[in-house]
Design an enzyme around this catalytic site. Structure first.
Site, short mmCIF file in Angstrom:
data_model
loop_
_atom_site.label_atom_id
_atom_site.label_comp_id
_atom_site.label_asym_id
_atom_site.label_seq_id
_atom_site.Cartn_x
_atom_site.Cartn_y
_atom_site.Cartn_z
N TYR A 124 -6.32 0.81 9.60
CA TYR A 124 -7.62 0.62 10.24
C TYR A 124 -7.43 0.16 11.68
CZ TYR A 124 -9.27 0.12 5.34
OH TYR A 124 -9.54 0.30 4.01
N LYS A 195 4.11 -1.44 -0.38
CA LYS A 195 4.56 -0.29 -1.17
C LYS A 195 5.86 0.17 -0.53
CE LYS A 195 4.08 2.81 -4.43
NZ LYS A 195 4.21 2.47 -5.86
N ASP A 228 0.75 -1.24 -6.56
CA ASP A 228 0.27 -0.76 -7.87
C ASP A 228 0.54 -1.81 -8.95
OD1 ASP A 228 2.91 -0.23 -7.21
OD2 ASP A 228 3.07 1.55 -8.47
N ASP A 256 -11.50 -6.31 -3.35
CA ASP A 256 -12.63 -5.87 -4.19
C ASP A 256 -12.28 -6.04 -5.67
OD1 ASP A 256 -13.94 -5.07 -1.86
OD2 ASP A 256 -14.78 -3.29 -2.82
#
Ligand code: GGG
Length: 357
Positions: A124, A195, A228, A256
């Site tokens: 972003y 990751k 994950d 979230d």
């Protein structure tokens, strides 16, 4: 303590609704705040074709802190200003269970950790374009299959930036926060989430930088999970976390998930710090599906205001406001529909105000 100047910017969708009641509570509770509410967001956009008029911007620059509601359409301009122009690179998202909140977990009791989302880089703001254009610019580049980018033909790319400056400063913040938490009786542990098994360079760099920052501080524990695995562990072992630090998009997504674990986005607050002026906003967005109905849960906005009080050094007021929210959840009489109740946004706010007094 001198009075503090606060700028309240509702934004879009449910933003103005949650902002209105949060300011109502702050004002009626009699805290030493002068809250200014300049025209902004969708309302300003409709009236003037500009969601963030210069007067509002100037007030933000002169403020002690800013409260922001939600952005979806026009108010994205406000968000961009508060986050990038002001360089608020820390997005601090507490994840705490208040008994009475409607969690989907069988046992959410005792969940209480902090998620730090790097707020200024990573994926972003979107830095995107056409693959053929990139293929031309990077004609020497070969991907892990030995292919040049023109192999892929038509399509889009997105650039993920993980910089030395951006990573050093968020890693330092995470370590400082874990140390502070330890002194308050928490575990004093940093969990780094990346990751790096796939994004070996960018995530690898983030991970290594956090590890180095932690190593400088002997009293802080450390662990690393791939995103994950972390998503699963949050649900399975939520009480194992203390301070999580992660890059922008992973933080956006995991916050979230974590918010849902303790009762949903209606409850999840955040603070955006480190820049010229701090701002405080709910994790949720503009929720257009329920905007204008008077039923949005304002807890996230109220708890964001609580974080602002903390930041301003108004510790007693912050504790009082949080305790009032906790009491309303415990009593379960005035909860909004997302929490299984029937109360309106205003009725919830009145109950919080009554619990403060
Ligand atoms: N109150 C937060 C908000 O309005 N979020 C909208 C959103 O999804 N923004 C993108 C981001 O947080 O990066």
């Amino acid at each position: 303590m001198p009075r503090k100047k606060i700028i309240a910017l509702g934004g879009d969708g449910v933003g103005p609704e949650v902002m209105e009641v949060a300011c109502y509570i702050l004002e009626k509770a009699g805290y030493a705040l002068d809250i200014l509410k300049p025209l902004c967001g969708s309302e300003a956009f409709q009236a003037r074709g500009n969601a963030f008029p210069d007067e509002a911007k100037k007030l933000c620059e002169e403020s002690d802190a800013i409260l922001f509601g939600a952005a979806e359409g026009p108010s994205v301009a406000i968000l961009v200003y508060l986050r990038w122009s002001m360089d608020n690179y820390i997005n601090l998202r507490p994840v705490k269970y208040y008994p009475g909140a409607l969690s989907p977990l069988k046992n959410p009791e005792g969940i209480d950790f902090l998620l730090i989302r790097e707020n200024s880089e990573g994926m972003y703001p979107g830095r995107e374009g056409d693959i053929p254009w990139l293929a031309q610019k990077m004609s020497d580049y070969k991907d892990p299959f030995g292919r040049t980018l023109d192999f892929y033909g038509e399509g889009k790319f997105a650039i993920r930036l993980i910089t030395r400056k951006g990573t050093d400063r968020i890693a330092k913040y995470a370590v400082d926060l874990a140390r502070e938490r330890k002194s308050q009786g928490f575990a004093g542990k940093v969990t780094c989430i990346t990751k790096s098994n796939v994004l070996r360079q960018s995530c690898g760099f983030f991970q290594k930088t956090v590890e180095e920052a932690v190593k400088k501080s002997t009293e802080i524990a450390y662990e690393h999970f791939h995103v994950d695995d972390a998503a699963r562990r949050l649900i399975r072992f939520p009480r194992d976390f203390d301070v999580i630090v992660t890059s922008n998009m992973f933080g956006d997504i995991l916050a979230d998930e974590a918010g849902e674990m303790v009762g949903g986005l209606g409850i999840a607050p955040s603070a955006c710090l480190g820049g010229r002026k701090p701002y405080f906003e709910p994790v949720h967005g503009s929720a257009p599906d329920i905007a204008g109905q008077g039923i949005v849960n304002p807890t996230a906005m109220i708890l964001s205001a609580k974080m602002m009080l903390d930041y301003l050094g108004m510790k007693e007021e912050a504790l009082g406001l949080e305790a009032a929210v906790a009491r309303v959840y415990q009593e379960k009489k005035y909860l909004t529909p997302d929490q299984g109740g029937k109360a309106t946004t205003r009725q919830f706010a009145e109950a919080v105000l009554k619990a403060i007094k």
